[in-house]
Scaffold this motif. Structure first.
Motif, PDB file in Angstrom:
ATOM      1  N   ALA A 179      38.629  90.561 -57.151  1.00  0.00           N
ATOM      2  CA  ALA A 179      39.644  89.599 -57.589  1.00  0.00           C
ATOM      3  C   ALA A 179      39.941  89.741 -59.075  1.00  0.00           C
ATOM      4  O   ALA A 179      41.103  89.711 -59.496  1.00  0.00           O
ATOM      5  CB  ALA A 179      39.188  88.179 -57.268  1.00  0.00           C
ATOM      6  N   SER A 180      38.899  89.899 -59.890  1.00  0.00           N
ATOM      7  CA  SER A 180      39.087  90.011 -61.339  1.00  0.00           C
ATOM      8  C   SER A 180      39.887  91.253 -61.692  1.00  0.00           C
ATOM      9  O   SER A 180      40.849  91.197 -62.473  1.00  0.00           O
ATOM     10  CB  SER A 180      37.730  90.049 -62.044  1.00  0.00           C
ATOM     11  OG  SER A 180      36.992  88.868 -61.823  1.00  0.00           O
ATOM     12  N   VAL A 292      40.909  85.649 -73.929  1.00  0.00           N
ATOM     13  CA  VAL A 292      40.196  84.856 -72.926  1.00  0.00           C
ATOM     14  C   VAL A 292      40.355  85.461 -71.539  1.00  0.00           C
ATOM     15  O   VAL A 292      39.380  85.602 -70.789  1.00  0.00           O
ATOM     16  CB  VAL A 292      40.698  83.393 -72.934  1.00  0.00           C
ATOM     17  CG1 VAL A 292      40.059  82.598 -71.795  1.00  0.00           C
ATOM     18  CG2 VAL A 292      40.381  82.731 -74.269  1.00  0.00           C
ATOM     19  N   LEU A 293      41.584  85.823 -71.190  1.00  0.00           N
ATOM     20  CA  LEU A 293      41.824  86.417 -69.870  1.00  0.00           C
ATOM     21  C   LEU A 293      41.057  87.724 -69.716  1.00  0.00           C
ATOM     22  O   LEU A 293      40.410  87.966 -68.690  1.00  0.00           O
ATOM     23  CB  LEU A 293      43.321  86.658 -69.677  1.00  0.00           C
ATOM     24  CG  LEU A 293      43.722  87.356 -68.374  1.00  0.00           C
ATOM     25  CD1 LEU A 293      43.253  86.566 -67.165  1.00  0.00           C
ATOM     26  CD2 LEU A 293      45.240  87.567 -68.333  1.00  0.00           C
ATOM     27  N   ALA A 294      41.102  88.579 -70.731  1.00  0.00           N
ATOM     28  CA  ALA A 294      40.393  89.852 -70.657  1.00  0.00           C
ATOM     29  C   ALA A 294      38.884  89.650 -70.652  1.00  0.00           C
ATOM     30  O   ALA A 294      38.152  90.397 -69.986  1.00  0.00           O
ATOM     31  CB  ALA A 294      40.797  90.741 -71.834  1.00  0.00           C
ATOM     32  N   THR A 295      38.403  88.659 -71.396  1.00  0.00           N
ATOM     33  CA  THR A 295      36.967  88.365 -71.423  1.00  0.00           C
ATOM     34  C   THR A 295      36.432  88.127 -70.024  1.00  0.00           C
ATOM     35  O   THR A 295      35.435  88.716 -69.602  1.00  0.00           O
ATOM     36  CB  THR A 295      36.690  87.129 -72.308  1.00  0.00           C
ATOM     37  OG1 THR A 295      36.921  87.470 -73.663  1.00  0.00           O
ATOM     38  CG2 THR A 295      35.249  86.680 -72.157  1.00  0.00           C
ATOM     39  N   ILE A 296      37.101  87.236 -69.305  1.00  0.00           N
ATOM     40  CA  ILE A 296      36.628  86.899 -67.958  1.00  0.00           C
ATOM     41  C   ILE A 296      36.861  88.059 -67.001  1.00  0.00           C
ATOM     42  O   ILE A 296      35.965  88.453 -66.241  1.00  0.00           O
ATOM     43  CB  ILE A 296      37.349  85.635 -67.445  1.00  0.00           C
ATOM     44  CG1 ILE A 296      37.163  84.488 -68.431  1.00  0.00           C
ATOM     45  CG2 ILE A 296      36.815  85.238 -66.067  1.00  0.00           C
ATOM     46  CD1 ILE A 296      38.007  83.274 -68.126  1.00  0.00           C
ATOM     47  N   PRO A 301      33.284  91.739 -63.806  1.00  0.00           N
ATOM     48  CA  PRO A 301      32.996  92.941 -63.018  1.00  0.00           C
ATOM     49  C   PRO A 301      31.926  93.828 -63.646  1.00  0.00           C
ATOM     50  O   PRO A 301      31.063  94.369 -62.942  1.00  0.00           O
ATOM     51  CB  PRO A 301      34.345  93.664 -62.958  1.00  0.00           C
ATOM     52  CG  PRO A 301      35.358  92.623 -63.237  1.00  0.00           C
ATOM     53  CD  PRO A 301      34.707  91.671 -64.181  1.00  0.00           C
ATOM     54  N   ALA A 302      31.958  93.972 -64.983  1.00  0.00           N
ATOM     55  CA  ALA A 302      30.996  94.848 -65.654  1.00  0.00           C
ATOM     56  C   ALA A 302      29.572  94.370 -65.452  1.00  0.00           C
ATOM     57  O   ALA A 302      28.691  95.149 -65.064  1.00  0.00           O
ATOM     58  CB  ALA A 302      31.329  94.934 -67.155  1.00  0.00           C
ATOM     59  N   VAL A 303      29.322  93.083 -65.712  1.00  0.00           N
ATOM     60  CA  VAL A 303      27.941  92.591 -65.618  1.00  0.00           C
ATOM     61  C   VAL A 303      27.466  92.504 -64.176  1.00  0.00           C
ATOM     62  O   VAL A 303      26.276  92.724 -63.891  1.00  0.00           O
ATOM     63  CB  VAL A 303      27.792  91.221 -66.324  1.00  0.00           C
ATOM     64  CG1 VAL A 303      28.119  91.348 -67.798  1.00  0.00           C
ATOM     65  CG2 VAL A 303      28.643  90.150 -65.677  1.00  0.00           C
TER      66      VAL A 303
END
Length: 363
Positions: A179-180, A292-296, A301-303
């Motif tokens: 989704a992200s 903020v959008l890119a942070t989430i 997905p990375a973590v």
């Protein structure tokens, strides 16, 4: 070569720092933080890290000028957020198990940007220009993508089945990753292809400022990557004094996430204040909401993928008080940017929420 190192002396100091800390200085930070040598090393490391972070933004800013908006602002945003992702990932891969590190850092970024930086910028802009305008269509696009990902990532995990270690189920993790990535990819398509006019100020006054000679795209790209690599290699080292300082002060663990967020967002904060003073609110909001959008969208997905491969649990669900603050912030942001105009009162309301976040952190 001499001209190069005169311009990029930070790169030289960064390389020296990497060699120094990877050759044994980390142990001094770990065991002698309270000593004079530990203090000097910590201060030097922090200075070099911040210089490298500002250099990443400096070279991305040069690329931004050459490519123009909305690509320019997008490059700035992704450069800043990539610092966060690599720092968290580096600590996860090399440090002690901290299942809430990613959650605390993401939440700190959201609170710091949507309430702290947005509040300060709107206050300063409102006091100087009284009323400022922006492209409401672009702001709505950010919020439409931001709100569902934030709720799914930081609230929903508290109300779903979890594994014995407290982490999310594999099914929910997979859904969040897909989704992200899917939602952010679609947003980027809208921002850079079909609806670029949503993210540009109507009077086209949002120009980037750069006070140095601009080199080729290849040069700035290589320099951006080089400085980013130094930050990655020093991420574990800077985590040592931060974690030890938080422990010594008896502060809550969430303070570590706030400190990391403050380091990463410092260049963006400086750039945002400069832009809002020039009445370039659209550029400011593109930077802040895009962060903020890119942070989430990129951190989650990375973590989650790293957690799966190294078998290290990750907890994304916020505590009850934090969930209330998150939902209040998202609602307030939607109300604040619903008319196309802002003033100082809007900024003051966001700053109050940020102060509440800081106070409640120590409760």
């Amino acid at each position: 070569m001499i001209r190069f190192f005169n311009k990029e002396v930070t790169l030289l100091f960064g390389l020296i720092a990497v060699i120094t800390f990877k050759s044994g200085a980390d142990s001094i930070l770990q065991h002698q933080l309270n000593s004079i040598s530990g203090f000097v090393l910590s201060a030097g490391l922090l200075t070099i890290m911040m210089a490298c972070i500002f250099s990443v933004v400096r070279h991305s800013d040069a690329l931004a000028i050459k490519l123009g908006d909305p690509y320019g602002t997008l490059i700035l945003t992704l450069s800043v957020i990539s610092l966060e992702v690599v720092m968290i990932s580096s600590v996860m891969l090399t440090g002690d198990n901290n299942p809430v590190l990613a959650r605390d850092t993401m939440f700190a970024v959201i609170m710091m940007v949507l309430n702290g930086l947005v509040g300060i910028s709107l206050m300063i802009g409102g006091l100087k220009h009284h009323t400022q305008t922006y492209n409401i269509n672009g702001i709505k696009s950010y919020l439409v993508a931001m709100i569902p990902i934030a709720i799914l990532s930081l609230v929903l995990p508290n109300y779903t089945l979890t594994r014995p270690d407290g982490s999310m189920s594999i099914a929910l993790s997979f859904v969040l990753v897909v989704a992200s990535i899917a939602l952010y990819s679609l947003f980027l398509s809208i921002q850079t292809r079909s609806h670029t006019h949503f993210f540009v100020d109507a009077d086209l006054s949002d120009n980037h400022d750069f006070n140095e000679p601009i080199e080729s795209n290849l040069f700035h790209t290589l320099m951006l990557i080089a400085y980013l690599a130094i930050v990655i290699l020093l991420a574990k080292s800077i985590a040592i004094p931060i974690d030890n300082a938080v422990t010594i002060l008896g502060a809550p663990p969430a303070l570590s996430g706030l400190i990391v967020a403050a380091m990463i967002l410092a260049p963006e904060a400086v750039g945002g204040v400069k832009a809002v003073l020039k009445n370039q609110l659209q550029r400011v909001l593109n930077l802040f909401l895009g962060s903020v959008l890119a942070t989430i969208s990129l951190t989650v997905p990375a973590v989650l993928l790293i957690s799966h491969f190294i078998h290290q649990p990750i907890i994304l669900g916020l505590e009850t008080v934090e969930m209330i603050l998150l939902i209040t912030t998202l609602v307030m942001t939607g109300i604040s940017f619903s008319s196309g105009r802002t003033n100082a009162l809007t900024g003051a309301a966001h700053l109050i929420l940020f102060v509440a976040y800081l106070v409640l952190m120590f409760e």
